[in-house]
Motif scaffolding. Sequence first.
Motif, mmCIF file in Angstrom:
data_model
loop_
_atom_site.group_PDB
_atom_site.id
_atom_site.type_symbol
_atom_site.label_atom_id
_atom_site.label_comp_id
_atom_site.label_asym_id
_atom_site.label_seq_id
_atom_site.Cartn_x
_atom_site.Cartn_y
_atom_site.Cartn_z
ATOM 1 N N ARG A 37 -10.369 -2.049 -6.809
ATOM 2 C CA ARG A 37 -10.614 -1.955 -8.259
ATOM 3 C C ARG A 37 -10.700 -3.354 -8.874
ATOM 4 O O ARG A 37 -10.107 -4.312 -8.349
ATOM 5 C CB ARG A 37 -9.528 -1.109 -8.931
ATOM 6 N N ARG A 39 4.580 9.606 5.290
ATOM 7 C CA ARG A 39 4.315 10.399 4.075
ATOM 8 C C ARG A 39 4.158 11.877 4.432
ATOM 9 O O ARG A 39 4.605 12.757 3.708
ATOM 10 C CB ARG A 39 3.063 9.846 3.361
ATOM 11 N N ASP A 45 10.355 2.103 -10.244
ATOM 12 C CA ASP A 45 9.228 2.490 -9.388
ATOM 13 C C ASP A 45 8.021 2.613 -10.315
ATOM 14 O O ASP A 45 7.859 3.626 -11.000
ATOM 15 C CB ASP A 45 9.571 3.831 -8.720
ATOM 16 N N THR A 46 7.193 1.557 -10.379
ATOM 17 C CA THR A 46 6.091 1.567 -11.347
ATOM 18 C C THR A 46 5.020 2.586 -10.974
ATOM 19 O O THR A 46 4.248 3.009 -11.828
ATOM 20 C CB THR A 46 5.445 0.171 -11.517
ATOM 21 N N GLY A 47 4.986 3.014 -9.713
ATOM 22 C CA GLY A 47 4.046 4.068 -9.315
ATOM 23 C C GLY A 47 4.288 5.345 -10.104
ATOM 24 O O GLY A 47 3.348 6.106 -10.386
ATOM 25 N N LEU A 48 5.543 5.547 -10.494
ATOM 26 C CA LEU A 48 5.867 6.760 -11.256
ATOM 27 C C LEU A 48 5.176 6.758 -12.622
ATOM 28 O O LEU A 48 4.851 7.821 -13.156
ATOM 29 C CB LEU A 48 7.381 6.877 -11.474
ATOM 30 N N GLN A 94 6.850 -2.463 -18.454
ATOM 31 C CA GLN A 94 7.216 -3.047 -17.157
ATOM 32 C C GLN A 94 7.803 -4.449 -17.329
ATOM 33 O O GLN A 94 8.797 -4.803 -16.689
ATOM 34 C CB GLN A 94 5.986 -3.104 -16.235
ATOM 35 N N PRO A 122 0.812 -1.217 0.000
ATOM 36 C CA PRO A 122 0.000 0.000 0.000
ATOM 37 C C PRO A 122 0.848 1.272 0.000
ATOM 38 O O PRO A 122 2.078 1.210 0.083
ATOM 39 C CB PRO A 122 -0.808 -0.131 1.288
ATOM 40 N N ALA A 123 0.161 2.402 -0.068
ATOM 41 C CA ALA A 123 0.820 3.715 -0.173
ATOM 42 C C ALA A 123 1.780 3.951 0.983
ATOM 43 O O ALA A 123 1.455 3.692 2.147
ATOM 44 C CB ALA A 123 -0.250 4.809 -0.184
ATOM 45 N N ALA A 124 2.962 4.424 0.656
ATOM 46 C CA ALA A 124 3.948 4.882 1.645
ATOM 47 C C ALA A 124 4.346 3.807 2.661
ATOM 48 O O ALA A 124 4.649 4.109 3.813
ATOM 49 C CB ALA A 124 3.433 6.138 2.368
ATOM 50 N N ASP A 130 -7.300 1.374 -4.563
ATOM 51 C CA ASP A 130 -6.329 0.437 -5.145
ATOM 52 C C ASP A 130 -6.693 -1.024 -4.850
ATOM 53 O O ASP A 130 -6.485 -1.902 -5.686
ATOM 54 C CB ASP A 130 -4.910 0.726 -4.615
ATOM 55 N N ALA A 137 -3.323 9.662 -9.863
ATOM 56 C CA ALA A 137 -2.678 8.425 -10.318
ATOM 57 C C ALA A 137 -3.554 7.228 -9.960
ATOM 58 O O ALA A 137 -3.779 6.341 -10.790
ATOM 59 C CB ALA A 137 -1.300 8.288 -9.676
ATOM 60 N N SER A 138 -4.076 7.203 -8.740
ATOM 61 C CA SER A 138 -4.872 6.030 -8.349
ATOM 62 C C SER A 138 -6.231 6.030 -9.048
ATOM 63 O O SER A 138 -6.837 4.976 -9.215
ATOM 64 C CB SER A 138 -4.990 5.916 -6.827
ATOM 65 N N TYR A 179 2.173 5.575 -13.252
ATOM 66 C CA TYR A 179 0.791 6.026 -13.027
ATOM 67 C C TYR A 179 0.765 7.496 -12.596
ATOM 68 O O TYR A 179 -0.149 8.243 -12.959
ATOM 69 C CB TYR A 179 0.111 5.115 -11.992
ATOM 70 N N ARG A 213 1.887 -2.243 -7.175
ATOM 71 C CA ARG A 213 0.718 -2.832 -6.521
ATOM 72 C C ARG A 213 0.401 -4.218 -7.062
ATOM 73 O O ARG A 213 -0.188 -5.039 -6.361
ATOM 74 C CB ARG A 213 -0.538 -1.946 -6.760
ATOM 75 N N ASP A 214 0.760 -4.456 -8.343
ATOM 76 C CA ASP A 214 0.349 -5.685 -9.043
ATOM 77 C C ASP A 214 1.547 -6.383 -9.675
ATOM 78 O O ASP A 214 1.385 -7.135 -10.625
ATOM 79 C CB ASP A 214 -0.653 -5.327 -10.149
HETATM 80 O O1 CDP Z 1 4.559 6.075 -3.331
HETATM 81 P P1 CDP Z 1 3.181 5.555 -3.020
HETATM 82 O O2 CDP Z 1 3.226 4.212 -2.385
HETATM 83 O O3 CDP Z 1 2.351 6.535 -2.253
HETATM 84 O O4 CDP Z 1 2.403 5.428 -4.406
HETATM 85 P P2 CDP Z 1 2.962 4.997 -5.822
HETATM 86 O O5 CDP Z 1 3.624 3.650 -5.715
HETATM 87 O O6 CDP Z 1 3.748 6.104 -6.426
HETATM 88 O O7 CDP Z 1 1.619 4.771 -6.679
HETATM 89 C C1 CDP Z 1 0.721 5.794 -6.984
HETATM 90 C C2 CDP Z 1 -0.572 5.156 -7.436
HETATM 91 O O8 CDP Z 1 -0.343 4.476 -8.672
HETATM 92 C C3 CDP Z 1 -1.129 4.077 -6.511
HETATM 93 O O9 CDP Z 1 -1.986 4.605 -5.524
HETATM 94 C C4 CDP Z 1 -1.868 3.149 -7.470
HETATM 95 O O10 CDP Z 1 -3.181 3.572 -7.708
HETATM 96 C C5 CDP Z 1 -1.108 3.276 -8.762
HETATM 97 N N1 CDP Z 1 -0.257 2.121 -9.032
HETATM 98 C C6 CDP Z 1 -0.834 0.989 -9.561
HETATM 99 O O11 CDP Z 1 -2.039 0.934 -9.744
HETATM 100 N N2 CDP Z 1 -0.071 -0.077 -9.911
HETATM 101 C C7 CDP Z 1 1.249 -0.061 -9.705
HETATM 102 N N3 CDP Z 1 1.989 -1.108 -10.078
HETATM 103 C C8 CDP Z 1 1.860 1.079 -9.132
HETATM 104 C C9 CDP Z 1 1.073 2.154 -8.783
#
Ligand code: CDP
Length: 202
Positions: A165, A135, A32-35, A93, A10-12, A162, A76-77, A37, A108-109
Amino acid sequence: MMFTVAIDGPAAAGKGTISKAVAAHYGFAHLDTGLLYRAVGAKVLAGADPVVAAQTLQSSDLNTADLRTHDVAQVASQVAVNAAVRDALVTFQRDFARRDGGAVLDGRDIGTVICPDAPAKLFVTASAECRAARRHKELRERGDDISADQVLADVIARDKRDAERATAPMLAADDAIVIDTSDMTIAQAVAAAVAYIDVRRT
Ligand code: CDP
Protein backbone atom coordinates in the motif's frame (compact mmCIF):
# COMPACT_ATOMS: atom_id res chain seq x y z
CA MET A 1 8.96 7.73 32.83
CA MET A 2 8.20 7.48 29.13
CA PHE A 3 9.59 4.64 27.00
CA THR A 4 8.05 3.35 23.79
CA VAL A 5 8.63 -0.10 22.34
CA ALA A 6 7.52 -0.36 18.69
CA ILE A 7 6.88 -3.90 17.41
CA ASP A 8 5.97 -4.39 13.75
CA GLY A 9 5.74 -7.36 11.44
CA PRO A 10 3.56 -9.43 9.12
CA ALA A 11 0.37 -11.32 10.00
CA ALA A 12 0.60 -13.88 12.80
CA ALA A 13 4.36 -13.47 13.27
CA GLY A 14 4.09 -13.56 17.06
CA LYS A 15 3.95 -9.79 17.63
CA GLY A 16 1.00 -10.07 19.99
CA THR A 17 2.57 -12.79 22.14
CA ILE A 18 5.93 -11.00 22.32
CA SER A 19 4.31 -7.61 22.97
CA LYS A 20 2.23 -8.92 25.86
CA ALA A 21 5.24 -10.67 27.41
CA VAL A 22 7.46 -7.58 27.00
CA ALA A 23 4.77 -5.32 28.49
CA ALA A 24 4.37 -7.67 31.47
CA HIS A 25 8.16 -7.91 31.93
CA TYR A 26 8.65 -4.13 32.18
CA GLY A 27 5.23 -3.22 33.59
CA PHE A 28 4.40 -1.22 30.44
CA ALA A 29 0.94 -0.77 28.91
CA HIS A 30 0.27 -2.62 25.64
CA LEU A 31 -1.75 -1.55 22.60
CA ASP A 32 -2.47 -4.04 19.81
CA THR A 33 -2.98 -1.48 17.03
CA GLY A 34 -4.28 -4.22 14.70
CA LEU A 35 -7.39 -4.22 16.85
CA LEU A 36 -8.11 -0.61 15.79
CA TYR A 37 -8.16 -1.66 12.13
CA ARG A 38 -10.06 -4.85 12.95
CA ALA A 39 -12.69 -2.81 14.85
CA VAL A 40 -13.08 -0.48 11.86
CA GLY A 41 -13.28 -3.53 9.59
CA ALA A 42 -15.99 -5.09 11.75
CA LYS A 43 -18.04 -1.89 11.54
CA VAL A 44 -17.62 -1.82 7.76
CA LEU A 45 -18.82 -5.45 7.58
CA ALA A 46 -21.88 -4.25 9.51
CA GLY A 47 -22.50 -1.55 6.88
CA ALA A 48 -20.61 1.51 8.20
CA ASP A 49 -18.52 3.93 6.16
CA PRO A 50 -14.83 3.20 6.87
CA VAL A 51 -13.72 6.79 7.50
CA VAL A 52 -16.72 7.58 9.74
CA ALA A 53 -16.12 4.32 11.59
CA ALA A 54 -12.46 5.26 12.21
CA GLN A 55 -13.30 8.83 13.23
CA THR A 56 -15.92 7.72 15.76
CA LEU A 57 -14.09 4.67 17.12
CA GLN A 58 -14.39 4.23 20.91
CA SER A 59 -12.12 2.24 23.23
CA SER A 60 -15.09 0.00 23.98
CA ASP A 61 -15.20 -1.02 20.28
CA LEU A 62 -11.89 -2.84 20.86
CA ASN A 63 -13.53 -5.23 23.29
CA THR A 64 -16.12 -6.40 20.79
CA ALA A 65 -16.22 -10.17 20.33
CA ASP A 66 -15.17 -11.70 17.02
CA LEU A 67 -12.53 -9.15 16.01
CA ARG A 68 -10.08 -12.07 15.64
CA THR A 69 -11.87 -13.87 12.81
CA HIS A 70 -10.13 -14.20 9.45
CA ASP A 71 -12.99 -12.38 7.68
CA VAL A 72 -12.48 -9.34 9.89
CA ALA A 73 -8.69 -9.54 9.31
CA GLN A 74 -9.15 -9.33 5.55
CA VAL A 75 -11.51 -6.34 5.76
CA ALA A 76 -9.16 -4.72 8.29
CA SER A 77 -6.32 -4.84 5.77
CA GLN A 78 -8.63 -3.41 3.10
CA VAL A 79 -9.69 -0.43 5.23
CA ALA A 80 -6.05 0.00 6.35
CA VAL A 81 -5.15 1.03 2.78
CA ASN A 82 -7.30 4.16 3.19
CA ALA A 83 -5.15 7.15 4.25
CA ALA A 84 -8.13 8.93 5.87
CA VAL A 85 -8.84 5.85 8.01
CA ARG A 86 -5.18 5.73 9.10
CA ASP A 87 -5.10 9.48 9.84
CA ALA A 88 -8.13 9.17 12.11
CA LEU A 89 -6.29 6.60 14.25
CA VAL A 90 -2.92 8.38 14.61
CA THR A 91 -3.63 10.61 17.64
CA PHE A 92 -4.99 7.77 19.75
CA GLN A 93 -1.89 5.66 19.04
CA ARG A 94 0.61 8.50 19.67
CA ASP A 95 -1.12 9.48 22.92
CA PHE A 96 -0.94 5.85 24.03
CA ALA A 97 2.77 5.67 23.13
CA ARG A 98 3.55 8.74 25.24
CA ARG A 99 1.81 7.55 28.40
CA ASP A 100 3.69 7.73 31.64
CA GLY A 101 5.01 4.33 32.73
CA GLY A 102 6.04 3.02 29.29
CA ALA A 103 4.14 1.55 26.35
CA VAL A 104 4.43 -1.29 23.85
CA LEU A 105 2.58 -0.86 20.56
CA ASP A 106 2.43 -3.58 17.94
CA GLY A 107 1.31 -3.22 14.34
CA ARG A 108 2.72 -2.55 10.88
CA ASP A 109 3.84 1.11 10.90
CA ILE A 110 4.67 1.81 14.54
CA GLY A 111 8.44 2.18 14.13
CA THR A 112 8.16 3.99 10.80
CA VAL A 113 5.13 6.32 11.04
CA ILE A 114 3.42 6.31 14.43
CA CYS A 115 6.53 6.42 16.67
CA PRO A 116 9.57 7.06 14.45
CA ASP A 117 11.48 8.28 17.54
CA ALA A 118 10.77 5.16 19.65
CA PRO A 119 13.98 4.14 21.45
CA ALA A 120 13.30 0.42 20.87
CA LYS A 121 12.04 -0.95 17.54
CA LEU A 122 11.55 -4.60 16.68
CA PHE A 123 10.41 -6.21 13.44
CA VAL A 124 9.10 -9.67 14.25
CA THR A 125 8.76 -12.03 11.32
CA ALA A 126 8.60 -15.73 10.38
CA SER A 127 8.11 -17.74 7.20
CA ALA A 128 4.62 -17.53 5.69
CA GLU A 129 4.19 -21.29 6.27
CA CYS A 130 5.03 -21.01 9.99
CA ARG A 131 2.79 -18.03 10.45
CA ALA A 132 -0.12 -19.65 8.63
CA ALA A 133 0.26 -22.87 10.65
CA ARG A 134 0.18 -20.89 13.92
CA ARG A 135 -2.85 -18.84 12.83
CA HIS A 136 -4.63 -21.98 11.59
CA LYS A 137 -4.16 -23.59 15.01
CA GLU A 138 -5.48 -20.45 16.77
CA LEU A 139 -8.52 -20.24 14.51
CA ARG A 140 -9.25 -23.94 14.94
CA GLU A 141 -9.04 -23.56 18.71
CA ARG A 142 -11.59 -20.75 18.45
CA GLY A 143 -13.96 -23.10 16.65
CA ASP A 144 -13.36 -21.90 13.07
CA ASP A 145 -13.09 -24.92 10.73
CA ILE A 146 -11.21 -23.03 7.98
CA SER A 147 -8.64 -25.10 6.02
CA ALA A 148 -4.88 -24.69 6.39
CA ASP A 149 -4.58 -23.81 2.67
CA GLN A 150 -7.16 -21.06 3.02
CA VAL A 151 -5.34 -19.55 6.00
CA LEU A 152 -2.03 -19.59 4.12
CA ALA A 153 -3.64 -17.93 1.08
CA ASP A 154 -5.26 -15.29 3.31
CA VAL A 155 -2.03 -14.54 5.17
CA ILE A 156 -0.10 -14.15 1.90
CA ALA A 157 -2.82 -11.90 0.39
CA ARG A 158 -2.92 -9.71 3.50
CA ASP A 159 0.89 -9.40 3.71
CA LYS A 160 1.00 -8.35 0.05
CA ARG A 161 -1.71 -5.72 0.54
CA ASP A 162 -0.05 -4.45 3.74
CA ALA A 163 3.43 -4.29 2.19
CA GLU A 164 2.40 -2.73 -1.11
CA ARG A 165 0.00 0.00 0.00
CA ALA A 166 1.07 3.59 -0.66
CA THR A 167 0.35 4.95 2.84
CA ALA A 168 2.33 3.58 5.80
CA PRO A 169 3.22 0.21 4.25
CA MET A 170 4.41 -2.62 6.48
CA LEU A 171 8.17 -2.12 6.65
CA ALA A 172 11.02 -2.68 9.08
CA ALA A 173 12.36 0.70 10.22
CA ASP A 174 16.03 1.19 9.31
CA ASP A 175 16.93 1.14 13.01
CA ALA A 176 14.77 -1.86 13.96
CA ILE A 177 16.15 -5.21 15.11
CA VAL A 178 14.68 -8.09 13.06
CA ILE A 179 13.64 -11.23 14.97
CA ASP A 180 12.72 -14.24 12.83
CA THR A 181 10.64 -16.51 15.08
CA SER A 182 10.32 -19.39 12.56
CA ASP A 183 12.62 -21.68 14.54
CA MET A 184 12.23 -20.09 17.96
CA THR A 185 10.12 -21.04 20.93
CA ILE A 186 8.02 -18.26 22.47
CA ALA A 187 10.46 -18.13 25.41
CA GLN A 188 13.43 -17.69 23.04
CA ALA A 189 11.71 -14.94 21.06
CA VAL A 190 10.73 -13.06 24.23
CA ALA A 191 14.27 -13.43 25.61
CA ALA A 192 15.73 -11.98 22.39
CA ALA A 193 13.31 -9.04 22.58
CA VAL A 194 14.07 -8.36 26.26
CA ALA A 195 17.85 -8.59 25.71
CA TYR A 196 17.60 -5.95 22.96
CA ILE A 197 15.25 -3.67 24.95
CA ASP A 198 17.48 -3.89 28.05
CA VAL A 199 20.35 -2.49 26.00
CA ARG A 200 18.15 0.27 24.57
CA ARG A 201 17.03 1.29 28.06
CA THR A 202 20.52 1.87 29.42
O1 CDP B 1 -2.90 -10.38 14.24
P1 CDP B 1 -2.43 -10.19 12.82
O2 CDP B 1 -0.95 -10.03 12.75
O3 CDP B 1 -2.95 -11.23 11.89
O4 CDP B 1 -3.10 -8.85 12.29
P2 CDP B 1 -3.40 -7.50 13.07
O5 CDP B 1 -2.13 -6.98 13.69
O6 CDP B 1 -4.58 -7.67 13.96
O7 CDP B 1 -3.77 -6.48 11.88
C1 CDP B 1 -4.89 -6.63 11.06
C2 CDP B 1 -4.70 -5.74 9.85
O8 CDP B 1 -4.72 -4.38 10.27
C3 CDP B 1 -3.36 -5.89 9.14
O9 CDP B 1 -3.39 -6.88 8.13
C4 CDP B 1 -3.12 -4.50 8.55
O10 CDP B 1 -3.73 -4.34 7.30
C5 CDP B 1 -3.82 -3.58 9.52
N1 CDP B 1 -2.88 -2.86 10.39
C6 CDP B 1 -2.24 -1.75 9.90
O11 CDP B 1 -2.40 -1.41 8.74
N2 CDP B 1 -1.43 -1.01 10.69
C7 CDP B 1 -1.22 -1.37 11.96
N3 CDP B 1 -0.44 -0.61 12.74
C8 CDP B 1 -1.84 -2.53 12.48
C9 CDP B 1 -2.66 -3.27 11.66
